[in-house]
Design an enzyme around this catalytic site. Structure first.
Site, PDB file in Angstrom:
ATOM      1  N   HIS A 117       0.823  -1.217   0.000  1.00 42.05           N
ATOM      2  CA  HIS A 117       0.000   0.000   0.000  1.00 42.05           C
ATOM      3  C   HIS A 117       0.853   1.261   0.000  1.00 42.05           C
ATOM      4  O   HIS A 117       0.371   2.355   0.284  1.00 42.05           O
ATOM      5  CB  HIS A 117      -0.965   0.000   1.192  1.00 42.05           C
ATOM      6  CG  HIS A 117      -2.019  -1.076   1.104  1.00 42.05           C
ATOM      7  ND1 HIS A 117      -2.799  -1.454   2.159  1.00 42.05           N
ATOM      8  CD2 HIS A 117      -2.402  -1.865   0.060  1.00 42.05           C
ATOM      9  CE1 HIS A 117      -3.621  -2.423   1.774  1.00 42.05           C
ATOM     10  NE2 HIS A 117      -3.399  -2.693   0.511  1.00 42.05           N
ATOM     11  N   CYS A 150       5.107  19.311  -9.440  1.00 42.89           N
ATOM     12  CA  CYS A 150       6.421  18.806  -9.834  1.00 42.89           C
ATOM     13  C   CYS A 150       7.278  19.945 -10.406  1.00 42.89           C
ATOM     14  O   CYS A 150       6.811  20.739 -11.229  1.00 42.89           O
ATOM     15  CB  CYS A 150       6.231  17.717 -10.881  1.00 42.89           C
ATOM     16  SG  CYS A 150       7.767  17.089 -11.576  1.00 42.89           S
TER      17      CYS A 150
END
Ligand SMILES: [Zn+2]
Length: 247
Positions: A117, A150
């Site tokens: 996960h 980003c």
């Protein structure tokens, strides 16, 4: 208990599979079970994170809050027992559903852990994969008042955990399956074994000839297929089992 001790002693390639139950003994709230966080706090689905700035900001606020809790949580006997077996000659690897990083803190090598996960201690761009530290994300948020983007491609940056509605990374699934197929003892610790595809891994190991042990507070759907089932506290159980080992 004696059975668990002897299984561990005889095994040559041990794989652990851990879920929330191993970390609740460190005081970390269980996310998915009844009474867990998701029954009190609505989960943020992946598609909402991608579509909506407000959801992103809320996701980041929770991320920083949880990470603070994880970093402050003490290790328990369960984590220590897992680390000690994995660092012995018979340790093959660890598959975990947890994102809290407590296994690493207990001394398990990063290379021995498959985090199906994900891991909340770092982040990356959803478009190009460029990594970003949590600290950098936090400082960008406080500087701009917006969710971080980003630096290379302006894509959305997200913590490296798998959200609801987000596909499981295929390379992690393959790594986990490889461990399941190569072990001779598969020990489930504190997972209710209901979330797929994780829940299929114990079965894969067992059908391939491994012994299957399940230690969990509640029943799991795979209990009838296990060689040994213990409904007892994890840390205490593992500690006692390891104390029975000849040194
Ligand atoms: Zn990017």
């Amino acid at each position: 208990m004696a059975d668990l001790a002897s299984y561990i002693q005889k095994a040559e390639k041990i794989v652990f599979f851990t879920g929330a139950g191993i970390s609740t003994e460190s005081g970390i709230a269980d996310f998915r079970s009844p009474g867990g966080i998701w029954t009190k706090m609505k989960p943020i689905y992946f598609q909402d994170f991608v579509a909506d700035e407000q959801s992103r900001m809320e996701d980041w606020r929770r991320r920083f809050r949880f990470q603070k809790e994880f970093d402050a949580a003490p290790l328990n006997d369960g984590h220590r027992a897992v680390a000690s077996v994995l660092n012995s000659r018979s340790g093959l690897g660890l598959i975990t559903q947890n994102i809290d990083g407590l296994h690493q803190r207990s001394g398990v090598d990063d290379a021995s852990i498959v985090e199906i996960h994900g891991n909340g201690t770092n982040a990356s761009c959803l478009d190009c994969g460029l990594p970003m530290s949590l600290q950098e994300a936090q400082s960008l948020i406080s500087k701009t008042g917006e969710s971080p983007k980003c630096g290379d491609c302006d894509g959305l940056v997200k913590a490296n955990i798998i959200s609801f509605g987000q596909p499981m990374p295929q390379d992690k699934v393959v790594e986990a399956e490889k461990l399941a197929l190569n072990c001779d003892l598969f020990v489930v610790l504190g997972s209710s074994l209901v979330v797929q595809p994780a829940a299929g891994l114990p079965l894969l190991a067992r059908n391939n000839g491994a012994r299957l042990v399940i230690v969990n507070r509640e029943n799991t759907p795979l209990d009838p297929l296990a060689h040994l089932v213990l409904h007892s506290p994890l840390g205490e159980t593992l500690k006692k089992a390891l104390e029975k080992q000849p040194s």
